[in-house]
Enzyme design. Structure first.
Site, PDB file in Angstrom:
ATOM      1  N   GLY A 149      55.685 -46.255  -0.967  1.00  0.00           N
ATOM      2  CA  GLY A 149      56.125 -46.763   0.327  1.00  0.00           C
ATOM      3  C   GLY A 149      55.362 -46.169   1.491  1.00  0.00           C
ATOM      4  O   GLY A 149      55.142 -46.832   2.505  1.00  0.00           O
TER       5      GLY A 149
ATOM      6  N   GLU B 244      21.242 -54.034   7.976  1.00  0.00           N
ATOM      7  CA  GLU B 244      22.645 -54.265   8.321  1.00  0.00           C
ATOM      8  C   GLU B 244      23.520 -54.220   7.078  1.00  0.00           C
ATOM      9  O   GLU B 244      24.601 -53.602   7.083  1.00  0.00           O
ATOM     10  CB  GLU B 244      22.799 -55.621   9.008  1.00  0.00           C
ATOM     11  CG  GLU B 244      24.231 -55.968   9.355  1.00  0.00           C
ATOM     12  CD  GLU B 244      24.389 -57.349   9.965  1.00  0.00           C
ATOM     13  OE1 GLU B 244      25.544 -57.748  10.224  1.00  0.00           O
ATOM     14  OE2 GLU B 244      23.368 -58.034  10.178  1.00  0.00           O
TER      15      GLU B 244
ATOM     16  N   GLY C  71      29.063 -69.522  10.246  1.00  0.00           N
ATOM     17  CA  GLY C  71      29.194 -68.100   9.963  1.00  0.00           C
ATOM     18  C   GLY C  71      28.061 -67.635   9.073  1.00  0.00           C
ATOM     19  O   GLY C  71      26.969 -67.323   9.542  1.00  0.00           O
TER      20      GLY C  71
ATOM     21  N   ILE D 200      25.284 -58.328  19.167  1.00  0.00           N
ATOM     22  CA  ILE D 200      24.433 -59.427  18.719  1.00  0.00           C
ATOM     23  C   ILE D 200      25.320 -60.633  18.469  1.00  0.00           C
ATOM     24  O   ILE D 200      26.379 -60.523  17.843  1.00  0.00           O
ATOM     25  CB  ILE D 200      23.613 -59.044  17.467  1.00  0.00           C
ATOM     26  CG1 ILE D 200      22.609 -60.152  17.132  1.00  0.00           C
ATOM     27  CG2 ILE D 200      24.503 -58.705  16.286  1.00  0.00           C
ATOM     28  CD1 ILE D 200      21.518 -59.714  16.160  1.00  0.00           C
TER      29      ILE D 200
END
Length: 387
Positions: free
Chosen positions: A343, A245, A134, A126
């Site tokens: 880490g 959505e 936006g 879409i």
């Protein structure tokens, strides 16, 4: 706390999804990330397994299961193995494009495109977002002008999920520039349509396996029969379907949150420092206790939204609440879990590191956190007089 969301049929379906993930996804995740593209073959495999088109009617090749809990099961299993890129592509297909076709499409449109989407032969996208528009979709500049027996589309779209692979794209364009939000319409554009082209595959921070592209429409001519829904109601069509959505985004955010906590709990039990497992340190236990509690409280609300969506009673405001809260919690949890990994949390061989990269977009796409709060805030004062 025991969840009551799923029934036995959902758990039986989970076994199918988990087997698919083990066979078709997990062995390829790192390669897809490295090549910045997921193989099209996995779409066909998912279709064959019945993972696509769950909500489509059986006579169109779908699963005949509008119950959103089945989609939630797929999300949980994808999140469990860190398949965020694959989920993103499938979610656009099943949670965004498919409902548009089923709700708005003519019988000819549905019979033409839905079976291929269910089988995985047709990949859909879409195209709403533009370089200058936006979250504010009323700012789009793409146009569609009547010409003879069809429409001519001109404009540029960006950040389009499935943009490279897409065989079918729903495009939002202005059909009456003077009418504002009431002058937008939706169109179906196929891959080989003259005037439709793809730009570069965008290089993103995360979701490296999922293809995101720029799309160009240069005098792109589509027939009148490719208008989707009602002319001039394109913006309203979008607004009416955003709850699904946004709930999809919220559900996957919750699934990733839970997966990250599970990975981290196991890591803390195995990793030693100063002669003891780091799970023995009060800080680790307290932090995990805090995060698990927040996740379980959020899960209760998200589950309610899943049930309401399945019953077609979920409001746009409640979906906005779920979207912003669950995605912001996902960002917090994943960040803290990286810290607990030390880490190793920065090494991409660990799923928590990939989740860290993939998570950042969650509070942005589908409507930013700020837009979600604006929707909720406006609702708080809807109908009240200013004093």
């Amino acid at each position: 706390m025991q969840r009551k969301l799923y029934e036995q049929d959902h758990e039986d379906f989970r076994d199918i999804v988990r087997e698919f993930v083990t066979r078709e996804a997990t062995p390829h995740l790192r390669r897809w990330e490295d090549q910045h593209l997921i193989d099209r073959t996995v779409w066909a495999a998912a279709g064959k397994q019945g993972l696509l088109g769950l909500g489509a009617p059986e006579d169109l090749g779908g699963g005949g299961q509008p119950d959103f809990r089945y989609r939630a099961v797929v999300m949980e299993e994808f999140a469990r193995v860190g398949a965020a890129s694959l989920h993103s592509g499938f979610a656009v297909q099943d949670d965004v494009v498919l409902p548009y076709l089923l709700d708005l499409g003519t019988e000819e449109q549905k019979h033409r495109w839905v079976p291929g989407m269910c089988s995985g032969e047709t990949i859909a996208a879409i195209a709403m977002t533009e370089p200058g528009a936006g979250s504010d979709l009323q700012g789009i500049r793409a146009t569609a002008v009547r010409d003879g027996g069809g429409w001519v589309i001109d404009g540029v779209k960006t950040f389009i999920t499935n943009g490279i692979h897409a065989d079918l794209v729903i495009v939002l364009a202005r059909t009456d520039p003077a009418a504002g939000a009431k002058g937008m319409s939706l169109f179906l554009v196929e891959r080989e349509t003259p005037g439709f082209s793809r730009g570069r595959k965008l290089d993103k921070v995360g979701l490296h396996g999922q293809d995101t592209a720029e799309l160009f429409f240069d005098s792109c001519r589509v027939p009148a029969g490719n208008l989707l829904g009602t002319e001039g109601r394109g913006f309203m069509h979008l607004m009416e379907r955003l709850p699904r959505e946004r709930t999809s985004i919220a559900v996957f955010a919750q699934c990733v949150t839970e997966a990250a906590l599970e990975w981290t709990r196991d890591y803390c039990a195995e990793r030693t420092a100063f002669g003891s497992p780091i799970s023995d340190f009060q800080h680790s236990r307290f932090l995990l206790a805090e995060l698990v509690t927040e996740a379980e409280v959020t899960r209760a609300y998200v589950d309610r939204c899943i049930e309401a969506l399945s019953e077609e009673s979920l409001s746009a405001v409640d979906a906005a609440k779920a979207k912003w809260w669950a995605t912001e919690l996902q960002a917090k949890v994943v960040d803290r879990c990286v810290q607990l990994h030390g880490g190793y949390g920065y090494m991409l061989e660990y799923p928590i590191a990939r989740a860290f990269l993939d998570t950042r977009i969650q509070t942005i796409f589908g409507g930013t956190t700020e837009i979600m709060k604006e929707i909720i805030g406006r609702d708080l004062y809807a109908g009240k007089r200013s004093r």
